[in-house]
Structure formats: C-alpha cells, structure tokens
Design an enzyme around this catalytic site. Structure first.
Site, mmCIF file in Angstrom:
data_model
loop_
_atom_site.group_PDB
_atom_site.id
_atom_site.type_symbol
_atom_site.label_atom_id
_atom_site.label_comp_id
_atom_site.label_asym_id
_atom_site.label_seq_id
_atom_site.Cartn_x
_atom_site.Cartn_y
_atom_site.Cartn_z
ATOM 1 N N ASN A 206 -6.970 2.828 -5.338
ATOM 2 C CA ASN A 206 -6.839 2.004 -4.136
ATOM 3 C C ASN A 206 -7.824 1.154 -3.636
ATOM 4 O O ASN A 206 -7.814 0.212 -3.473
ATOM 5 C CB ASN A 206 -6.273 2.349 -2.981
ATOM 6 C CG ASN A 206 -3.958 2.997 -3.547
ATOM 7 O OD1 ASN A 206 -3.392 1.866 -3.955
ATOM 8 N ND2 ASN A 206 -4.278 4.336 -3.477
ATOM 9 N N THR B 299 -0.510 -4.497 1.133
ATOM 10 C CA THR B 299 1.291 -3.963 1.483
ATOM 11 C C THR B 299 1.410 -4.705 3.218
ATOM 12 O O THR B 299 -0.210 -4.365 3.864
ATOM 13 C CB THR B 299 1.093 -2.538 1.238
ATOM 14 O OG1 THR B 299 2.415 -2.046 2.178
ATOM 15 C CG2 THR B 299 -0.538 -1.732 1.684
ATOM 16 N N TYR C 107 -2.274 6.297 3.008
ATOM 17 C CA TYR C 107 -1.991 5.165 2.050
ATOM 18 C C TYR C 107 -2.169 3.931 2.780
ATOM 19 O O TYR C 107 -2.771 3.243 2.006
ATOM 20 C CB TYR C 107 -1.049 5.194 1.437
ATOM 21 C CG TYR C 107 -0.231 3.751 0.920
ATOM 22 C CD1 TYR C 107 -0.884 4.580 -0.870
ATOM 23 C CD2 TYR C 107 0.635 2.910 1.507
ATOM 24 C CE1 TYR C 107 -0.558 3.000 -1.576
ATOM 25 C CE2 TYR C 107 1.128 2.067 0.597
ATOM 26 C CZ TYR C 107 0.748 1.885 -0.745
ATOM 27 O OH TYR C 107 0.570 0.971 -1.533
ATOM 28 N N LYS D 251 -5.481 1.217 1.615
ATOM 29 C CA LYS D 251 -5.018 -0.436 1.202
ATOM 30 C C LYS D 251 -5.610 -1.281 1.522
ATOM 31 O O LYS D 251 -6.704 -2.129 1.741
ATOM 32 C CB LYS D 251 -4.098 -0.664 1.017
ATOM 33 C CG LYS D 251 -2.590 0.847 0.143
ATOM 34 C CD LYS D 251 -3.365 -0.255 -1.338
ATOM 35 C CE LYS D 251 -2.877 -1.361 -1.556
ATOM 36 N NZ LYS D 251 -3.063 -2.311 -3.040
#
Length: 327
Positions: free
Chosen positions: A101, A126, A151, A155
């Site tokens: 990522n 996202t 996460y 991102k």
C-alpha cells in the site's frame, strides 16, 4: 474547481482515443474488472502483477513486483510499452500492509517523476481513508481524513503521496477514494464475498450463524467503480481527488437480506449471533458523489439487488475462503 486544499485546477479535458493501459494489481478483484473494461472500450491493456492468474488470461501479462523493483526498472517497462495510463489497483493486508500500500506507491511516484513523458496515474484509494464521521454525514472530498484502522492509514499515506505529486506538478494523476464494492467475482476477504460462498454450500434447514455489524455503509457495484476508473483515465488536469460510492448508506442487515434473497434462500437461513466484527469500516459511511458526477459524468447504474444477484452467480461453494474476512 478546487483540489483537497482548495487550490484552483484546470477543467476536464476528455480524450476519445484508445489508450495503452498498464494495470498494476491486475489479478486482484478490482484489477481483473479494470482490465476487461479497458479492453472492451478498445484500449490495449498490459496486466501487471507478481504472479499470473487465469482471470487475466485474455490480456497481455507481465510479471513484475513493482514494490520490489527499482524506479529505473519500472520506468523502462512503462517506456518500452508506450504506456499512456497507469492504473494502480493493488492493495495489501497483514504483513504486506505497508509493502503493497505504501512502498509500491512511493516507488511508482518516483518512477513517473523520472520519465520524460510520464503516463497519467489513476490511483485507487479507499473511502475508509476518511475514518469515522458523524452519523448522517455525507463524505465530501474536503472532509478531513482521520482514519483509525492501520489499513486505512496506510492507504491514506499512499493517496497523499499521489496528491502531493499532482499538486507540485510532478505527475498528472487522480485518486479515486472508492467505497466497498459488491457485484460479480467478489473479493473473498470481504464480508459479502465470503458470505456468498458460505451460502452456496449451506443447507437451508441448517442455516448459518452470523455476526452482523450494527452499521450503515455505502456500497458500490464493482462495475460502476470500474466505469469511474475508465472515465478518470480520460480526464487530465482536473480535480485530483474524487469520491466514488452509491451515495446512500444502507444497513448491513438489509444488505445481508438482499444477498439471501438473491440466493433464493429463506430469510431464516441466517441466524444472527453475538460476537466481534472485524471491520475496516466505520459504523456510518455515506459518500457524496457530486464531484464524480460533475467531473466524470459518472453515476452508479446498478441496484443493490442487481449487485447481489451478480455476486451470487459468480461464486462457488468450493472456493477457498481466507481465515479472516472483513466487513
């Protein structure tokens, strides 16, 4: 028009000509759909991933570990292939959280800065990069990101690298912050993808015990999300950040019911039970899609029922599920 920090940007400039497209993460859930969509519109697609997979058999494939390569190596590949647009559809969880990522995007941005005529970059972020927002809020592009999940933080770091490079003129690109997707060939790590596989193998009388998040979230059909990617590839020097979703927060319980109906199973097939829900998402997610409509001429086309039917029709009971899924 303005970017994430309010700076003025030039207007939309569409191009009608076919492109040469490099899709990074081509074997993933989004990547395979992106390859197919660009091919369908007449563009030439180069599928790039570390390992080949049958799902990209129809496309020219090149094995490459982008995060592990040098900027010079990647620049040489893109130049040799005369690539017009790079779509970054890679993502990683667990041990690869930062490698895929963050490190990959850092390498990619550095690569494009080296090239005399760099391709346009469409980077898939996202909607979770914004983090939790108050109930009832529609998430605009100027909503201040404050993610809490590792996460989403990774991102966000990657998306900011791309946005900074666009602002300082290093590259021409756009970040699409995409809501969770539904529809054909779902990611089996996802809550609904894994549930669809489980429903394929269940006896209605036995049912499935399921822990359901008490949440309302925005889900978009993967085919609609990919349509936004194709449109964004043809928009140069416009706002570099665009949110993509269906524009409506829906209860997770309602969505579960829609999938059960699509499967033709009785409602009592699902037995709700208490337990912890592992999720990358906040309890409320609703995307403001007005910029996508204005800049890309984009609107979602598929209903939730259509998305669930397509999902149901493209999963098999014998598909191997990961040990852990996310809502």
């Amino acid at each position: 028009m303005a970017d994430e920090e309010g700076a003025a940007v030039p207007p939309l400039m569409p191009s009608p000509d076919p492109f040469r497209i490099a899709v990074l993460g081509a074997t993933g859930c989004m990547g395979q759909h992106i390859c197919a969509a660009f091919t369908a519109e007449g563009s030439e697609v180069l599928a790039i991933a570390r390992r080949h997979a049958p799902r990209v058999a129809a496309h020219r494939f090149r094995s490459l570990d982008v995060a592990g390569s040098t900027s010079e190596e990647l620049a040489r590949v893109l130049a040799e292939e005369n690539i017009d647009v790079v779509v970054n559809a890679t993502l990683g969880w667990g041990d690869e959280l930062n490698y895929t990522n963050v490190q990959l995007v850092e390498r990619l941005v550095g690569t494009l800065a080296l090239m005399r005529t760099p391709p346009r970059l469409v980077h898939l972020g996202t909607i979770h990069e914004y983090g939790p927002v108050p109930f009832g809020t529609s998430i605009h592009e100027d909503t201040a990101p404050a993610p809490t999940h590792p996460y989403a933080k990774a991102k966000l770091t990657a998306s900011r690298m791309v946005l900074d490079a666009v602002r300082n003129g290093t590259l021409d690109g756009v970040v699409l912050r995409v809501a969770n997707t539904l529809g054909p060939h779902p990611a089996l790590e996802s809550f609904f993808g894994s549930l669809a596989v489980r429903l394929r193998g269940v006896e209605a009388a036995a049912g499935i015990g399921l822990t359901i998040a008490d949440a309302q979230r925005d889900y978009v059909d993967v085919r609609d999300a990919v349509d936004a990617v194709v449109r964004a590839a043809r928009v140069t020097r416009a706002d570099p950040l665009v949110n993509i979703g269906c524009g409506q927060a829906m209860g997770v319980r309602r969505l579960v019911s829609e999938l059960v109906m699509a499967a033709g199973l009785p409602a009592e097939t699902i037995r709700e039970q208490r337990g912890e829900v592992h999720s990358r998402g906040a309890d409320w997610i609703q995307v403001d899609t007005s910029r996508a409509a204005r800049l890309l001429g984009w609107r979602p086309r598929f209903t939730i029922g259509e998305s669930m039917r397509a999902m149901w029709e493209t999963v098999d009971a014998d598909q191997s599920l990961p040990a852990r899924h996310f809502g």
